[in-house]
Design a protein around this motif. Structure first.
Motif, PDB file in Angstrom:
ATOM      1  N   MET A 458      70.865   3.048 -20.401  1.00 23.61           N
ATOM      2  CA  MET A 458      71.104   3.940 -21.529  1.00 23.61           C
ATOM      3  C   MET A 458      69.797   4.294 -22.237  1.00 23.61           C
ATOM      4  SD  MET A 458      73.845   3.409 -24.570  1.00 23.61           S
ATOM      5  CE  MET A 458      75.135   3.319 -23.333  1.00 23.61           C
ATOM      6  N   ARG A 459      68.898   3.312 -22.361  1.00 26.08           N
ATOM      7  CA  ARG A 459      67.605   3.573 -23.007  1.00 26.08           C
ATOM      8  C   ARG A 459      66.800   4.579 -22.191  1.00 26.08           C
ATOM      9  NH1 ARG A 459      64.116   1.434 -26.782  1.00 26.08           N
ATOM     10  NH2 ARG A 459      65.620  -0.180 -27.374  1.00 26.08           N
ATOM     11  N   ARG A 460      66.832   4.442 -20.861  1.00 28.20           N
ATOM     12  CA  ARG A 460      66.119   5.402 -20.010  1.00 28.20           C
ATOM     13  C   ARG A 460      66.673   6.809 -20.181  1.00 28.20           C
ATOM     14  NH1 ARG A 460      66.263   1.195 -16.262  1.00 28.20           N
ATOM     15  NH2 ARG A 460      68.074   2.065 -15.192  1.00 28.20           N
ATOM     16  N   LYS A 461      67.986   6.889 -20.290  1.00 25.51           N
ATOM     17  CA  LYS A 461      68.640   8.191 -20.452  1.00 25.51           C
ATOM     18  C   LYS A 461      68.234   8.837 -21.769  1.00 25.51           C
ATOM     19  CE  LYS A 461      73.301  10.204 -20.758  1.00 25.51           C
ATOM     20  NZ  LYS A 461      74.751   9.874 -20.764  1.00 25.51           N
ATOM     21  N   MET A 462      68.235   8.032 -22.838  1.00 27.53           N
ATOM     22  CA  MET A 462      67.863   8.564 -24.152  1.00 27.53           C
ATOM     23  C   MET A 462      66.380   8.899 -24.217  1.00 27.53           C
ATOM     24  SD  MET A 462      70.207   6.421 -26.840  1.00 27.53           S
ATOM     25  CE  MET A 462      69.866   4.810 -26.209  1.00 27.53           C
ATOM     26  N   LYS A 463      65.555   8.093 -23.533  1.00 26.95           N
ATOM     27  CA  LYS A 463      64.126   8.370 -23.497  1.00 26.95           C
ATOM     28  C   LYS A 463      63.857   9.695 -22.780  1.00 26.95           C
ATOM     29  CE  LYS A 463      59.831   6.682 -21.472  1.00 26.95           C
ATOM     30  NZ  LYS A 463      59.253   5.738 -20.496  1.00 26.95           N
ATOM     31  N   LYS A 464      64.574   9.923 -21.700  1.00 28.85           N
ATOM     32  CA  LYS A 464      64.398  11.163 -20.940  1.00 28.85           C
ATOM     33  C   LYS A 464      64.763  12.367 -21.798  1.00 28.85           C
ATOM     34  CE  LYS A 464      65.729  13.397 -16.603  1.00 28.85           C
ATOM     35  NZ  LYS A 464      66.551  13.276 -15.368  1.00 28.85           N
ATOM     36  N   ARG A 465      65.892  12.260 -22.518  1.00 29.81           N
ATOM     37  CA  ARG A 465      66.324  13.369 -23.377  1.00 29.81           C
ATOM     38  C   ARG A 465      65.332  13.580 -24.517  1.00 29.81           C
ATOM     39  NH1 ARG A 465      72.337  13.125 -25.460  1.00 29.81           N
ATOM     40  NH2 ARG A 465      72.590  13.246 -23.204  1.00 29.81           N
ATOM     41  N   SER A 470      60.613  16.400 -27.017  1.00 29.29           N
ATOM     42  CA  SER A 470      59.237  16.290 -27.505  1.00 29.29           C
ATOM     43  C   SER A 470      58.309  17.213 -26.740  1.00 29.29           C
ATOM     44  CB  SER A 470      58.747  14.840 -27.372  1.00 29.29           C
ATOM     45  OG  SER A 470      59.502  13.991 -28.196  1.00 29.29           O
ATOM     46  N   SER A 471      58.525  17.319 -25.426  1.00 26.84           N
ATOM     47  CA  SER A 471      57.654  18.166 -24.618  1.00 26.84           C
ATOM     48  C   SER A 471      57.803  19.632 -25.002  1.00 26.84           C
ATOM     49  CB  SER A 471      57.960  17.970 -23.135  1.00 26.84           C
ATOM     50  OG  SER A 471      59.299  18.333 -22.854  1.00 26.84           O
ATOM     51  N   LYS A 472      59.029  20.018 -25.400  1.00 31.36           N
ATOM     52  CA  LYS A 472      59.224  21.400 -25.853  1.00 31.36           C
ATOM     53  C   LYS A 472      58.457  21.649 -27.149  1.00 31.36           C
ATOM     54  CE  LYS A 472      63.781  22.153 -23.762  1.00 31.36           C
ATOM     55  NZ  LYS A 472      65.212  22.377 -24.033  1.00 31.36           N
ATOM     56  N   GLY A 633      58.932   4.955 -33.521  1.00 26.76           N
ATOM     57  CA  GLY A 633      59.648   6.134 -33.033  1.00 26.76           C
ATOM     58  C   GLY A 633      59.943   6.064 -31.547  1.00 26.76           C
ATOM     59  N   ASN A 634      60.082   4.827 -31.023  1.00 27.88           N
ATOM     60  CA  ASN A 634      60.337   4.602 -29.590  1.00 27.88           C
ATOM     61  C   ASN A 634      59.298   5.259 -28.693  1.00 27.88           C
ATOM     62  OD1 ASN A 634      62.916   2.976 -29.201  1.00 27.88           O
ATOM     63  ND2 ASN A 634      63.540   4.485 -30.732  1.00 27.88           N
ATOM     64  N   GLU A 671      64.712   9.723 -35.831  1.00 30.58           N
ATOM     65  CA  GLU A 671      65.366   9.333 -34.594  1.00 30.58           C
ATOM     66  C   GLU A 671      65.971  10.550 -33.935  1.00 30.58           C
ATOM     67  OE1 GLU A 671      65.430   5.983 -33.461  1.00 30.58           O
ATOM     68  OE2 GLU A 671      65.839   7.230 -31.744  1.00 30.58           O
ATOM     69  N   MET A 672      65.814  10.692 -32.599  1.00 36.92           N
ATOM     70  CA  MET A 672      66.303  11.864 -31.878  1.00 36.92           C
ATOM     71  C   MET A 672      67.497  11.540 -30.988  1.00 36.92           C
ATOM     72  SD  MET A 672      62.852  13.885 -30.829  1.00 36.92           S
ATOM     73  CE  MET A 672      61.710  14.422 -32.099  1.00 36.92           C
ATOM     74  N   TRP A 673      67.995  10.362 -31.085  1.00 39.46           N
ATOM     75  CA  TRP A 673      69.113  10.012 -30.228  1.00 39.46           C
ATOM     76  C   TRP A 673      70.423  10.530 -30.835  1.00 39.46           C
ATOM     77  CZ3 TRP A 673      67.592   4.181 -29.546  1.00 39.46           C
ATOM     78  CH2 TRP A 673      66.423   4.134 -28.786  1.00 39.46           C
ATOM     79  N   ASP A 674      71.384  10.879 -30.005  1.00 39.72           N
ATOM     80  CA  ASP A 674      72.695  11.326 -30.469  1.00 39.72           C
ATOM     81  C   ASP A 674      73.396  10.199 -31.201  1.00 39.72           C
ATOM     82  OD1 ASP A 674      73.504  13.388 -27.571  1.00 39.72           O
ATOM     83  OD2 ASP A 674      72.316  13.785 -29.372  1.00 39.72           O
ATOM     84  N   LEU A 675      74.193  10.557 -32.193  1.00 43.38           N
ATOM     85  CA  LEU A 675      74.913   9.562 -32.973  1.00 43.38           C
ATOM     86  C   LEU A 675      75.829   8.737 -32.080  1.00 43.38           C
ATOM     87  CD1 LEU A 675      75.648   8.358 -35.692  1.00 43.38           C
ATOM     88  CD2 LEU A 675      77.364  10.165 -35.966  1.00 43.38           C
TER      89      LEU A 675
END
Length: 719
Positions: A458-465, A470-472, A633-634, A671-675
């Motif tokens: 799950m952490r990898r998935k959230m990091k990717k998103r 961030s890259s945008k 900020g992870n 934080e940029m992760w979905d609730l």
């Protein structure tokens, strides 16, 4: 002793007594052969003192070759028996040596710890040994056109110069790879000069101390004989028990570099196994001596560190090893090095890691001593008896079960068959049973492991998103200039990280005691990198010297160009717990609250992960590390400072920093992760019971931290 006229004002000596000292691989034995014009002998290590007679430059010469110490280890890490050999070296050429030659090779990097090691080992003889010592540099062909004087002055940050000065500026360079009569003649003349300066006197050990050492050795040999007889009787008692195994299962445990993987190579009689560090359990199976043998190799721990400092991933691998050779191992082979001292802290570390498997594991354990070739004619019983109480306690825990492997002799099948016989004897003593962990422990371990893997995924998935977002935001924000400040505890790898980023050895290799600034162009960016003094890993800021804190606080004033980013350096191969978290938090307060917005956690020792993901490490470590990453900020990155040729790890880091800078320019860190995903992570962490939905006490403590105003006056323009 024959004497003759000397230009130095005293009679010239026509017969010299010489003792050679130096670390392993320095070229002592080759030097002895060169001095005496002898043919090259076997490359075998010198395990005990060897006395050689001959003629050199028209003089009778007695040379005593001695066992070398490990270059990176101090005297307290050298086995007691070897230190006794060094002390007794003077007694091998009575009444004492005229000269001690400290042998150093010039084709390897010489560091401060190497100098300290040489100093401590020489001063075992007595502190005034330096009056009778000459430094001899070997392998001088590697100097090419460089003079030895220039080499001494610049190599190793003057550590060699310290040794030469300690010897009264006496040194000589000698090519041990080809005989040169003039070099040997010059050496003899320099020895004659030193003897003249010392009034014709030789070096003499304290006779009382020599007597005590000889008595200690005599008593140790007597105890070794008794131990050998006890072990033989013990094995004889169980000789009649029939427990011939057709299928032998063994697990290798031990600290790092104990020789586990080498032991596996010896057991299977092969050299083609990968010699790199074992990051995860590795199972090998083959036929040996008519038996199907299974060996499970495991990750090692740091030799002198307690179990609490070992990362959770490694501890889980050790626990899993028992289940990976079902129904369980017949023997646990606990690897120890016979060429390194066994101290109380090593014993405690071994016991703590073994106790992870339960107290019954000792009934199924055999001590496996590696590097048996370095014992020479010393028996393993002599080594055990001379080392002291801690090794004896460990041997007793294993009921006097131990075995020695010669890692240089793969063709000796007898050492393997004897090991298998000892395993069968132990199994017979245990009623034919293998070792088996408690089933509840297995189930709990499996449940915990599945949970960690799910959270890591799950952490990898959230990091990717988060990375995509961030890259945008960072698109088109490539920076021409950037300033980096390296922060972290001592030995975290800050200096090596600075060298890796710049792709050079600009920061050197010595310990950082004050801020060091270096510049470089990397991937089209002009970088200013500032290395800072480290703090104590486990201790609060009160234990950090005021000058170190001042250096850290002033580090930002050395950054002269581009946005500022802090790199908080942590080791992956060491656990991160609450006291480390407190130390990091207190030291970063020196830079104000906004430091977290500008910080990326940089994990070093990336090769330690093996095939495991960084997210798996984070989720297995616990709350302290997760708290730290959340504060940043992870943002994190992994470095392997052993792989400096990989430019991608540096460019990826710089891109992450540029994304952070772009984000800080547009909005405050959030934080940029979905609730939904955050809620799920909390549920997996066991949150939601009594957890506050408002600010935690930790948040309130952070808000009461010292004000940013003073810090911002120093760093204005960088944020």
């Amino acid at each position: 002793m024959a004497m003759c006229a000397s230009p130095f004002g005293v009679q010239s000596i026509s017969e010299f007594r010489i003792v050679l000292l130096g670390n392993r691989g320095a070229g002592k034995t080759s030097l002895a052969n060169t001095i005496l014009s002898r043919p090259t002998t076997s490359p075998k290590r010198t395990a005990q003192c060897v006395k050689i007679h001959g003629v050199a430059a028209g003089r009778l010469v007695t040379v005593v070759d001695t066992p070398g110490w490990w270059k990176n280890f101090l005297a307290n890490e050298t086995p007691e028996f070897q230190k006794q050999e060094l002390l007794l070296s003077a007694a091998h050429c009575p009444p004492g040596p005229h000269i001690v030659l400290l042998v150093i090779r010039v084709d390897t990097l010489y560091k401060e710890k190497h100098r300290r090691s040489a100093q401590e080992h020489l001063e075992l003889l007595r502190k005034d040994v330096w009056r009778h010592t000459i430094v001899v540099f070997t392998y001088n062909d590697h100097l090419q056109d460089q003079t030895v004087e220039k080499f001494i002055g610049c190599e190793g940050e003057t550590f060699l110069q310290w040794l030469v000065d300690k010897c009264g500026d006496r040194y000589h360079i000698l090519n041990i790879e080809s005989y040169n009569r003039s070099q040997v003649k010059e050496l003899m003349e320099k020895i004659e000069e030193v003897v003249a300066i010392n009034g014709g006197c030789h070096f003499e050990m304290d006779r009382k101390h020599l007597y005590e050492v000889k008595e200690m050795r005599k008593k140790a040999e007597e105890r070794a004989d008794k131990r050998r007889k006890v072990v033989q009787e013990q094995r004889g008692v169980h000789e009649g028990l029939n427990c011939s195994l057709s299928n032998v299962r063994m697990v290798l445990l031990g600290y790092r570099r104990a020789g586990k993987s080498s032991a596996k190579n010896i057991i299977f009689g092969k050299e083609n196994f990968d010699s790199k560090r074992t990051a995860q359990c590795v199972k090998t199976q083959d036929e040996v001596a008519g038996k199907l043998v299974t060996v499970m190799d495991t990750p090692g721990w740091w030799r002198t560190l307690p179990e609490r400092d070992t990362p959770e991933l490694d501890k889980q691998e050790i626990l899993l090893s028992m289940s990976l050779c079902p129904p369980g191992p017949h023997a646990v082979l606990l690897a120890l090095r016979s060429d390194i001292a066994f101290t109380e802290e090593v014993r405690k570390s071994v016991e703590e890691h073994m106790d992870l498997l339960g107290k019954r594991v000792w009934d199924h354990t055999i001590l496996l001593f590696s590097h048996g070739d370095l014992l020479g004619d010393i028996t393993i019983e002599q080594h055990i008896e001379s080392e002291g109480i801690d090794l004896k306690l460990l041997v007793a825990k294993c009921r006097n079960r131990y075995h020695v492997l010669d890692s240089k002799n793969l063709v000796d099948a007898a050492q393997v068959t004897q090991l298998l016989e000892k395993v069968e004897e132990m199994v017979a003593q245990n009623g034919g049973c293998h070792y088996e962990m408690d089933q509840r422990t297995y189930k709990e371990l499996g449940r915990k492991w599945r949970l960690v893997e799910k959270k890591a995924k799950m952490r990898r998935k959230m990091k990717k998103r988060s990375g995509m977002m961030s890259s945008k935001k960072g698109a088109g924000h490539r920076l021409a200039e950037l300033s980096l400040v390296l922060l972290g505890y001592g030995e975290a790898g800050k200096t090596s990280t600075g060298n890796t980023i710049l792709g050079t050895a600009e920061f050197g290799w010595k310990r950082t005691s004050q801020c060091v600034k270096r510049h470089g162009e990397v991937a089209g960016r002009f970088l200013t990198v500032v290395d800072t003094p480290g703090w104590w890993k486990h201790l609060p800021i009160e234990h950090t010297p005021p000058l170190n804190k001042q250096e850290m606080a002033q580090s930002v004033s050395l950054t002269s160009s581009g946005p500022l980013a802090f790199l908080l350096v942590l080791r992956l191969d060491s656990s991160f717990q609450e006291d480390e978290k407190r130390a990091v938090k207190d030291h970063l307060k020196l830079f104000g609250r906004r430091v977290w917005d500008q910080t990326v956690v940089l994990f070093t020792c990336g090769d330690w992960l093996g095939d495991r993901s960084i997210e798996l490490h984070i989720e297995s470590e616990g709350e302290a590390l997760k708290w730290l990453l959340q504060k940043c900020g992870n943002r994190f990155h992994v470095f392997s400072n052993k792989n400096r040729r990989s430019s991608t790890q540096v460019t990826e880091l710089l891109e992450k920093i540029e994304e952070m800078v772009a984000e800080n320019r547009t909005c405050h860190l959030r934080e940029m992760w979905d609730l939904k995903e955050v809620t799920e992570m909390k549920r997996l962490d066991g949150a939601g019971t009594n957890e506050r939905k408002t600010k935690t006490q930790e948040d309130l403590d952070d808000e009461s931290d010292l004000d940013d105003d003073v810090f911002l006056t120093v760093t204005e323009g960088f944020f």
